[in-house]
Design a protein around this motif. Structure first.
Motif, short mmCIF file in Angstrom:
data_model
loop_
_atom_site.label_atom_id
_atom_site.label_comp_id
_atom_site.label_asym_id
_atom_site.label_seq_id
_atom_site.Cartn_x
_atom_site.Cartn_y
_atom_site.Cartn_z
N LYS A 131 0.75 -1.18 0.02
CA LYS A 131 0.07 0.09 0.13
C LYS A 131 0.87 1.17 -0.02
CE LYS A 131 -3.37 -2.65 2.84
NZ LYS A 131 -4.33 -2.59 3.93
N GLY A 132 1.79 1.36 -0.92
CA GLY A 132 2.48 2.72 -1.21
C GLY A 132 3.83 2.43 -0.33
N VAL A 133 4.79 1.71 -0.88
CA VAL A 133 6.13 1.44 -0.14
C VAL A 133 7.01 2.27 -0.77
CG1 VAL A 133 7.90 -0.37 0.48
CG2 VAL A 133 5.44 -1.04 0.53
N ASP A 134 7.55 3.04 0.17
CA ASP A 134 8.76 3.92 -0.22
C ASP A 134 10.02 3.42 0.37
OD1 ASP A 134 7.15 5.42 -1.73
OD2 ASP A 134 6.96 7.30 -0.23
N LEU A 135 11.16 3.31 -0.44
CA LEU A 135 12.18 2.38 0.35
C LEU A 135 13.27 2.76 -0.55
CD1 LEU A 135 12.94 0.57 2.84
CD2 LEU A 135 12.72 -1.34 1.18
N GLU A 136 14.74 2.97 0.13
CA GLU A 136 15.76 3.23 -0.71
C GLU A 136 16.93 2.06 -0.02
OE1 GLU A 136 17.51 7.12 -0.96
OE2 GLU A 136 16.10 7.58 -2.77
N ILE A 137 17.54 1.50 -0.68
CA ILE A 137 18.62 0.23 -0.14
C ILE A 137 19.89 0.92 -0.76
CG2 ILE A 137 19.36 -1.83 -0.08
CD1 ILE A 137 16.91 -1.70 1.34
N GLU A 138 20.66 1.12 -0.03
CA GLU A 138 22.29 1.68 -0.25
C GLU A 138 23.05 0.26 -0.74
OE1 GLU A 138 23.06 4.97 -0.85
OE2 GLU A 138 20.98 5.57 -0.09
N ALA A 139 23.93 0.74 -1.58
CA ALA A 139 25.16 -0.18 -1.75
C ALA A 139 25.84 -0.72 -0.43
CB ALA A 139 26.32 0.14 -2.66
N GLY A 140 26.20 -2.09 -0.36
CA GLY A 140 26.74 -2.58 0.71
C GLY A 140 25.82 -2.75 2.10
N PHE A 189 23.08 -4.59 4.63
CA PHE A 189 22.97 -5.91 5.15
C PHE A 189 21.39 -5.82 5.68
CE2 PHE A 189 23.57 -9.90 7.58
CZ PHE A 189 24.14 -10.63 6.67
N THR A 190 20.42 -5.86 5.18
CA THR A 190 19.16 -5.32 5.48
C THR A 190 17.95 -6.53 5.29
OG1 THR A 190 19.27 -3.26 4.35
CG2 THR A 190 16.98 -3.88 4.77
N ALA A 191 17.31 -6.67 6.65
CA ALA A 191 16.26 -7.40 6.44
C ALA A 191 14.88 -6.82 6.86
CB ALA A 191 16.26 -8.23 8.20
N ILE A 192 13.93 -7.32 5.79
CA ILE A 192 12.73 -7.12 5.75
C ILE A 192 11.80 -7.89 6.55
CG2 ILE A 192 10.79 -6.36 4.18
CD1 ILE A 192 12.74 -5.61 1.89
N VAL A 193 11.21 -7.33 7.64
CA VAL A 193 10.33 -8.45 8.74
C VAL A 193 8.96 -7.79 8.68
CG1 VAL A 193 12.63 -8.60 9.82
CG2 VAL A 193 10.79 -6.92 10.77
N VAL A 245 16.85 -2.89 9.76
CA VAL A 245 15.58 -3.86 9.93
C VAL A 245 14.43 -3.05 9.63
CG1 VAL A 245 13.96 -5.06 11.26
CG2 VAL A 245 16.64 -5.04 11.68
N VAL A 246 13.63 -3.30 8.46
CA VAL A 246 12.44 -2.53 8.06
C VAL A 246 11.31 -3.31 7.98
CG1 VAL A 246 11.44 -1.62 5.65
CG2 VAL A 246 13.81 -1.65 6.15
N THR A 247 10.41 -2.84 8.87
CA THR A 247 9.23 -3.77 9.23
C THR A 247 7.84 -3.24 8.58
OG1 THR A 247 10.11 -3.75 11.49
CG2 THR A 247 7.71 -4.12 11.59
N LEU A 302 14.59 0.69 11.13
CA LEU A 302 15.53 0.87 12.15
C LEU A 302 16.89 0.65 11.59
CD1 LEU A 302 16.17 1.29 15.11
CD2 LEU A 302 15.91 -1.09 15.40
N ARG A 303 17.92 1.44 11.67
CA ARG A 303 19.45 1.51 11.24
C ARG A 303 20.25 1.21 12.58
NH1 ARG A 303 20.55 2.89 5.88
NH2 ARG A 303 18.75 3.99 4.98
N ARG A 304 21.09 0.26 12.61
CA ARG A 304 21.98 0.16 13.57
C ARG A 304 23.44 0.49 13.47
NH1 ARG A 304 19.58 -6.09 14.18
NH2 ARG A 304 17.67 -5.64 15.10
#
Length: 227
Positions: A24-33, A35-39, A213-215, A225-227
């Motif tokens: 329902k309208g997902v805006d997301l950017e993933i940068e090079a390198g 280590f991302t979990a979609i949960v 971690v993208v929920t 959430l970025r760690r």
């Protein structure tokens, strides 16, 4: 620089019958390198989003850019070629070809890329060594454990030197030791070689290792959430 960008991505299944809004309208950017979990809970849209990012499905609305190219507007044939060159996949069920050896499975995408036999062999052996399977080069999937098969799948995903790797529940069929070994290998490839990984997962062991971690909840990003 973002290697993956989604903007306003929506996905509706059965639009002419009983519509199901998976995204329902997902805006997301993933940068090079990364280590991302979609949960998120079952039905939240994790796998749907991964499939759309990977060009295995198309959004009903919005768009997806990979390396600055809008893959949601590509023809089917162009998308097949683009996936072959730029996107690596690791699936829950391994999806290895039963009659091929570990080396041949890793070589398969490179064969489709018309790489030379010598180049295919060298790259496959290098990757199988990297995932700790240099002594299993000539083994077929039935002769390997689940953890070993998944490591072959990781090597296969890396073989064409993709822009990023999408892993859909890659640890779901693995025991704790195999999961730890697989995550160690992926984390090392991420940190030492800069390989970008995006996971869809319920597994807390994967979530604990992720640096972002993208929920998703009900098809929308609820937390990032970025760690």
């Amino acid at each position: 620089m973002a290697v993956i960008t989604t903007k306003g991505v929506e996905k509706v299944y059965n639009p002419d019958k009983i519509p199901v809004k998976a995204l329902k309208g997902v805006d997301l950017e993933i940068e090079a390198g990364e280590f991302t979990a979609i949960v998120g809970p079952s039905g939240s849209g994790k796998t749907t989003l991964l499939n759309i990012i990977g060009g295995l499905d198309r959004p009903t609305a919005g768009y997806v850019e990979v390396g600055g190219e809008d893959i949601s507007q590509m023809s089917d044939n162009a998308l097949i070629d683009f996936r072959k060159e730029h996107i690596g996949f690791v699936f829950q069920a391994y999806n290895l070809i039963p009659v091929l050896t570990a080396r041949e499975n890793v070589e398969f995408v490179m064969l489709l890329q018309n790489r030379s036999k010598a180049e295919r062999h060298a790259r496959a052996d290098e990757l199988l060594k990297a995932v700790g399977l240099e002594d299993k080069v000539h083994k077929r999937p039935a002769e390997l454990s689940g953890g070993q098969q998944q490591r072959v799948a990781v090597a296969r995903a890396l073989a064409p030197k993709p822009t990023f790797i999408l892993a859909d529940e890659p640890t779901a069929n693995l025991d704790s030791e195999s999961t730890a070994n697989l995550l160690d290998i992926m984390a090392r490839l991420n940190q030492e070689e800069g390989v970008t990984f995006v996971f869809s997962t319920h597994d807390q062991r994967v979530i604990d290792r992720a640096r972002r971690v993208v929920t998703l909840v009900d098809g929308k990003v609820d937390e990032d959430l970025r760690r």
